[in-house]
Design a protein around this motif. Structure first.
Motif, PDB file in Angstrom:
ATOM      1  N   TYR A 138       0.750  -0.869   0.202  1.00 49.73           N
ATOM      2  CA  TYR A 138       0.162  -0.089  -0.060  1.00 49.73           C
ATOM      3  C   TYR A 138       1.097   1.243   0.233  1.00 49.73           C
ATOM      4  N   VAL A 139       0.285   2.182  -0.961  1.00 46.83           N
ATOM      5  CA  VAL A 139       1.152   3.430  -1.076  1.00 46.83           C
ATOM      6  C   VAL A 139       0.334   4.523  -0.093  1.00 46.83           C
ATOM      7  N   GLN A 140       0.986   5.521   0.465  1.00 48.81           N
ATOM      8  CA  GLN A 140       0.392   6.608   1.110  1.00 48.81           C
ATOM      9  C   GLN A 140       0.776   8.031   0.454  1.00 48.81           C
ATOM     10  N   TYR A 141       1.105   9.130  -0.766  1.00 47.81           N
ATOM     11  CA  TYR A 141       1.359  10.200  -1.170  1.00 47.81           C
ATOM     12  C   TYR A 141       0.780  10.597   0.092  1.00 47.81           C
ATOM     13  N   SER A 142       1.314  12.018  -0.102  1.00 48.76           N
ATOM     14  CA  SER A 142       1.747  12.935   0.966  1.00 48.76           C
ATOM     15  C   SER A 142      -0.146  14.257   1.001  1.00 48.76           C
ATOM     16  N   ARG A 143      -0.420  14.023   1.762  1.00 48.89           N
ATOM     17  CA  ARG A 143      -2.021  14.091   2.104  1.00 48.89           C
ATOM     18  C   ARG A 143      -2.820  14.058   1.416  1.00 48.89           C
ATOM     19  N   GLN A 144      -2.754  12.959   1.034  1.00 52.02           N
ATOM     20  CA  GLN A 144      -3.948  11.195   0.465  1.00 52.02           C
ATOM     21  C   GLN A 144      -4.311  10.297   0.920  1.00 52.02           C
ATOM     22  N   LEU A 150      -4.067   6.176   1.893  1.00 53.15           N
ATOM     23  CA  LEU A 150      -3.666   4.816   1.780  1.00 53.15           C
ATOM     24  C   LEU A 150      -4.302   4.475   0.696  1.00 53.15           C
ATOM     25  N   GLN A 151      -3.818   3.613  -0.620  1.00 55.69           N
ATOM     26  CA  GLN A 151      -4.248   3.329  -1.480  1.00 55.69           C
ATOM     27  C   GLN A 151      -3.525   1.935  -1.778  1.00 55.69           C
ATOM     28  N   LEU A 152      -3.916   0.721  -2.594  1.00 50.09           N
ATOM     29  CA  LEU A 152      -3.710  -0.479  -3.199  1.00 50.09           C
ATOM     30  C   LEU A 152      -2.253  -0.015  -3.852  1.00 50.09           C
ATOM     31  N   LEU A 153      -1.379  -0.665  -3.638  1.00 48.94           N
ATOM     32  CA  LEU A 153      -0.216  -0.339  -4.971  1.00 48.94           C
ATOM     33  C   LEU A 153       0.101  -1.006  -5.870  1.00 48.94           C
TER      34      LEU A 153
END
Lengths: 111, 114
Positions: free
Chosen positions: B36-42, B44-47
């Motif tokens: 999973y990835v979490q971009y700044s101010r977003q 978490l989402q499955l990568l």
């Protein structure tokens, strides 16, 4: 985003006060989760639900309770907030597939 | 007990350099692994997930059961890859695990410098 919203998005409260965080989803997903995110600890599961009125504890459930009276809502309650509960709280849902969909998070500060 | 270890809390590379985010797990059966990835101010989402054997945004991850690893790799890092990356394990249901329960590592903050 699976239509997941969390409220409030930010909250500052004092030690000893009760706090309720709400997670709302519009996807009719069966499973819902509450995590807390802390530096150095990653994501830790607090409680989860596998259906209306069906909930169970995660790995860091002490001091927290949950309720799910409707499919779309999953509430997390801190009965008496402590400073150690200052964190970012994430709700997640899944409809039974592999993917968990996360809400935007709630930043809670307990003074 | 299930456990996911990400040994690097922080990882910095320059743009265009290869990047590898390490993930090791402990589980006695056949787990399902995810990144999973979490971009700044977003949020978490499955990568990606290991069973799909897919490449997302140039990232790949191979499950190595012998080494109990699921490292995330990209040959040429981009600035937009800067984010927090979480490795996660899901235990199959027939092992008595919580349905849909994921066990997360502590995360690796990747910074890609220009």
């Amino acid at each position: 985003d699976a239509g997941i919203t969390q409220s409030p998005r930010h909250k500052v409260t004092e030690t000893g006060t009760p706090v309720t965080l709400r997670c709302h989803q519009t996807e009719n997903h069966r499973y819902m989760y509450w995590y807390r995110q802390d530096p150095g600890h990653g994501l830790r599961l607090i409680h989860y639900s596998y259906g209306v009125k069906d909930t169970d504890k995660g790995e860091v459930s002490d001091g927290y309770s949950v309720s799910r009276s409707k499919t779309e809502d999953f509430l997390l309650t801190l009965e008496s907030a402590t400073s150690s509960q200052t964190s970012v709280y994430f709700c997640a849902t899944t409809g039974g597939t592999d993917t968990q969909y996360f809400g935007p998070g709630t930043r809670l500060t307990v003074l | 007990a299930q456990r996911v270890t990400q040994p690097e809390k922080l990882l910095s590379v320059f743009k265009g350099a290869p990047v590898e985010l390490k993930c090791n797990y402990s589980y006695s059966g056949s787990p399902e692994l995810f990144w999973y990835v979490q971009y700044s101010r977003q949020r978490l989402q499955l990568l990606l997930r290991h069973i799909s054997r897919e490449s997302i945004k140039g990232f790949t991850a191979d499950l190595n059961k012998g080494e109990t690893s699921f490292h995330l790799k990209k040959p040429f890092a981009q600035e937009e890859d800067s984010a927090m990356y979480y490795c996660a394990l899901k235990a199959p249901r027939n092992r008595g695990s919580t349905l849909g329960r994921l066990y997360f590592g502590r995360g690796t903050q990747l910074t890609v410098w220009p």
